[in-house]
Design a protein around this motif. Sequence first.
Motif, short mmCIF file in Angstrom:
data_model
loop_
_atom_site.label_atom_id
_atom_site.label_comp_id
_atom_site.label_asym_id
_atom_site.label_seq_id
_atom_site.Cartn_x
_atom_site.Cartn_y
_atom_site.Cartn_z
N ASP A 31 0.84 -1.33 0.10
CA ASP A 31 0.13 0.00 0.00
C ASP A 31 0.75 1.04 0.09
O ASP A 31 0.65 2.24 0.84
CB ASP A 31 -0.87 0.05 1.09
N MET A 32 1.90 1.22 -0.88
CA MET A 32 2.93 2.41 -0.88
C MET A 32 2.87 2.96 -2.39
O MET A 32 3.55 3.00 -3.10
CB MET A 32 4.25 1.97 -0.73
N ALA A 33 1.76 3.62 -2.69
CA ALA A 33 1.14 4.24 -3.86
C ALA A 33 2.20 5.21 -4.32
O ALA A 33 2.60 5.52 -5.53
CB ALA A 33 -0.35 4.71 -4.04
N GLU A 34 2.48 5.98 -3.15
CA GLU A 34 3.32 7.22 -3.74
C GLU A 34 4.71 6.44 -4.20
O GLU A 34 5.52 7.14 -5.22
CB GLU A 34 3.72 7.99 -2.52
N GLU A 35 5.34 5.84 -3.58
CA GLU A 35 6.71 5.01 -3.83
C GLU A 35 6.86 4.30 -5.17
O GLU A 35 7.45 4.48 -6.01
CB GLU A 35 7.25 4.20 -2.66
N ALA A 36 5.39 3.66 -5.32
CA ALA A 36 5.28 2.68 -6.68
C ALA A 36 5.27 3.94 -7.79
O ALA A 36 5.82 3.70 -8.68
CB ALA A 36 3.77 2.06 -6.54
N ALA A 37 4.48 5.08 -7.50
CA ALA A 37 4.54 6.16 -8.52
C ALA A 37 5.79 6.68 -8.86
O ALA A 37 6.45 6.89 -10.17
CB ALA A 37 3.36 7.37 -8.12
N LEU A 38 6.62 6.99 -7.87
CA LEU A 38 7.92 7.29 -8.03
C LEU A 38 8.59 6.34 -9.07
O LEU A 38 9.44 6.78 -10.11
CB LEU A 38 8.90 7.45 -6.95
N VAL A 39 8.76 5.36 -8.76
CA VAL A 39 9.43 4.09 -9.69
C VAL A 39 8.89 4.03 -11.08
O VAL A 39 9.72 4.26 -12.13
CB VAL A 39 9.22 2.45 -9.11
N GLU A 40 7.50 4.14 -11.25
CA GLU A 40 7.01 4.36 -12.56
C GLU A 40 7.40 5.76 -13.30
O GLU A 40 7.66 5.37 -14.57
CB GLU A 40 5.61 4.42 -12.33
N LYS A 41 7.28 6.50 -12.83
CA LYS A 41 7.76 7.91 -13.24
C LYS A 41 8.99 7.80 -13.65
O LYS A 41 9.28 8.37 -14.72
CB LYS A 41 7.46 8.93 -12.30
N ALA A 42 10.04 7.31 -12.85
CA ALA A 42 11.49 7.08 -13.35
C ALA A 42 11.67 6.19 -14.42
O ALA A 42 12.31 6.71 -15.32
CB ALA A 42 12.37 6.73 -12.10
N GLU A 44 9.50 5.84 -16.91
CA GLU A 44 9.07 6.43 -17.92
C GLU A 44 9.91 7.88 -18.44
O GLU A 44 10.24 7.91 -19.42
CB GLU A 44 7.63 7.24 -17.50
N ALA A 45 10.62 8.42 -17.52
CA ALA A 45 11.44 9.47 -17.79
C ALA A 45 12.85 8.92 -18.49
O ALA A 45 13.36 9.59 -19.25
CB ALA A 45 11.79 10.12 -16.58
N VAL A 46 13.21 7.78 -18.06
CA VAL A 46 14.49 7.13 -18.85
C VAL A 46 13.94 6.64 -20.14
O VAL A 46 14.84 7.12 -21.09
CB VAL A 46 14.79 5.92 -18.07
N LEU A 47 12.83 6.23 -20.39
CA LEU A 47 12.32 5.93 -21.72
C LEU A 47 12.19 7.12 -22.47
O LEU A 47 12.52 7.22 -23.75
CB LEU A 47 10.94 4.95 -21.70
N ALA A 72 20.54 4.39 -14.46
CA ALA A 72 19.65 5.62 -15.06
C ALA A 72 18.31 5.73 -14.41
O ALA A 72 17.71 6.66 -14.19
CB ALA A 72 19.36 5.26 -16.34
N VAL A 73 17.70 4.69 -14.10
CA VAL A 73 16.38 4.40 -13.30
C VAL A 73 16.60 5.06 -11.78
O VAL A 73 15.90 5.75 -11.50
CB VAL A 73 15.70 3.23 -13.30
N LEU A 74 17.57 4.81 -11.24
CA LEU A 74 18.02 5.02 -9.91
C LEU A 74 18.29 6.67 -9.85
O LEU A 74 17.68 7.14 -9.00
CB LEU A 74 19.23 4.28 -9.39
N SER A 75 19.05 7.00 -11.06
CA SER A 75 19.19 8.32 -10.92
C SER A 75 18.00 9.08 -11.04
O SER A 75 17.88 10.36 -10.41
CB SER A 75 20.30 8.69 -12.29
N SER A 79 16.48 12.20 -8.58
CA SER A 79 16.09 13.32 -9.17
C SER A 79 14.79 13.79 -8.75
O SER A 79 14.30 15.02 -8.34
CB SER A 79 16.32 13.49 -10.68
N LEU A 80 13.79 12.92 -8.90
CA LEU A 80 12.42 13.02 -8.84
C LEU A 80 11.87 13.19 -7.30
O LEU A 80 11.26 13.95 -7.12
CB LEU A 80 11.49 11.80 -9.49
#
Length: 82
Positions: A31-42, A44-47, A72-75, A79-80
């Motif tokens: 139930d960590m939606a904010e953290e999940a969204a951070l991974v997904e946005k990262a 998307e940004a890399v791609l 790259a995803v971790l970076s 940043s996000l």
Amino acid sequence: HGSAPDIAGQNIGNPLAQILSVSMMLRYSFDMAEEAALVEKAVEAVLAKNIRTVDIAGEGITAVGTREMGDAVLSEMQSLAS
């Protein structure tokens, strides 16, 4: 997501499915939606920056290895998050 033993240790696997599996784990198991969204946005940004592994690089794109894609995803996550 398989283990791909035929390419193990060659730095050519695409880690994005595994990384996005972590996002699903965060969202649906913890139930960590904010953290999940951070991974997904990262991811998307890399791609969006045209960073790709060889299996999805396509014409005109210089492919990176597994480690570089993960870095790259971790970076992007760092940043996000800041």
